[in-house]
Design a protein around this motif. Structure first.
Motif, mmCIF file in Angstrom:
data_model
loop_
_atom_site.group_PDB
_atom_site.id
_atom_site.type_symbol
_atom_site.label_atom_id
_atom_site.label_comp_id
_atom_site.label_asym_id
_atom_site.label_seq_id
_atom_site.Cartn_x
_atom_site.Cartn_y
_atom_site.Cartn_z
ATOM 1 N N ASN A 147 0.826 -1.207 0.000
ATOM 2 C CA ASN A 147 0.000 0.000 0.000
ATOM 3 C C ASN A 147 0.864 1.263 0.000
ATOM 4 N N TYR A 148 1.953 1.238 0.725
ATOM 5 C CA TYR A 148 2.837 2.401 0.814
ATOM 6 C C TYR A 148 3.305 2.835 -0.574
ATOM 7 N N TRP A 149 3.768 1.882 -1.360
ATOM 8 C CA TRP A 149 4.311 2.208 -2.679
ATOM 9 C C TRP A 149 3.230 2.717 -3.624
ATOM 10 N N GLY A 150 2.047 2.140 -3.542
ATOM 11 C CA GLY A 150 0.942 2.613 -4.377
ATOM 12 C C GLY A 150 0.499 4.015 -3.992
ATOM 13 N N ILE A 151 0.376 4.262 -2.703
ATOM 14 C CA ILE A 151 -0.058 5.590 -2.236
ATOM 15 C C ILE A 151 0.991 6.646 -2.550
ATOM 16 N N GLN A 152 2.258 6.301 -2.390
ATOM 17 C CA GLN A 152 3.304 7.267 -2.732
ATOM 18 C C GLN A 152 3.266 7.601 -4.225
ATOM 19 N N GLY A 153 2.949 6.611 -5.050
ATOM 20 C CA GLY A 153 2.796 6.870 -6.482
ATOM 21 C C GLY A 153 1.643 7.831 -6.763
ATOM 22 N N ASP A 182 2.746 11.238 -5.814
ATOM 23 C CA ASP A 182 3.651 11.786 -6.827
ATOM 24 C C ASP A 182 2.884 12.404 -7.988
ATOM 25 N N ILE A 183 1.855 11.727 -8.450
ATOM 26 C CA ILE A 183 1.116 12.195 -9.622
ATOM 27 C C ILE A 183 0.126 13.302 -9.267
ATOM 28 N N PHE A 184 -0.688 13.091 -8.238
ATOM 29 C CA PHE A 184 -1.787 14.009 -7.963
ATOM 30 C C PHE A 184 -1.431 15.134 -6.997
ATOM 31 N N TRP A 185 -0.517 14.914 -6.066
ATOM 32 C CA TRP A 185 -0.185 15.931 -5.079
ATOM 33 C C TRP A 185 1.073 16.697 -5.480
ATOM 34 N N ARG A 186 2.110 15.954 -5.844
ATOM 35 C CA ARG A 186 3.376 16.595 -6.204
ATOM 36 C C ARG A 186 3.425 16.995 -7.673
ATOM 37 N N MET A 187 2.426 16.576 -8.458
ATOM 38 C CA MET A 187 2.295 16.906 -9.881
ATOM 39 C C MET A 187 3.531 16.495 -10.694
ATOM 40 N N LEU A 188 4.105 15.354 -10.350
ATOM 41 C CA LEU A 188 5.251 14.862 -11.106
ATOM 42 C C LEU A 188 4.775 14.255 -12.421
ATOM 43 N N PRO A 189 5.565 14.386 -13.466
ATOM 44 C CA PRO A 189 5.183 13.721 -14.721
ATOM 45 C C PRO A 189 5.358 12.209 -14.584
#
Length: 95
Positions: free
Chosen positions: A43-49, A52-59
């Motif tokens: 779960n940790y790895w999925g949530i961090q992903g 990354d996409i929705f909160w940190r706006m990483l490509p």
């Protein structure tokens, strides 16, 4: 040994992984020792992903995001191989 026992254990494992991995409480709110344990949860790895996409706006091409996807891929592949081996062992035991 029975299917009901496995279902009960799997529910418990899923709940513990959800708690530890940040699905129920964000990891940044957890104590430091819990944050270190969280990396052992899928779960940790999925949530961090998602962060990354929705909160940190990483490509999607960012190396940090891709490293998280790679970890999830490795965990998924490993667990699938383990499941196939266990399935084959249990099916052979029935015959």
């Amino acid at each position: 040994k029975s299917r009901q026992q496995v279902q009960g254990i799997s529910t418990l494992v899923i709940l513990v992984m959800s708690c530890i991995g940040g699905s129920m409480v964000p990891t940044f709110i957890m104590p430091e020792f819990m944050q270190k344990i969280a990396v052992f949860s899928v779960n940790y790895w999925g949530i961090q992903g998602f962060y990354d996409i929705f909160w940190r706006m990483l490509p999607v091409t960012d190396t940090l995001f891709l490293s998280r996807v790679l970890v999830l891929f490795v965990i998924g592949t490993t667990l699938n191989l383990l499941a196939v081996l266990m399935f084959k062992r249990n099916v052979l035991k029935l015959h």
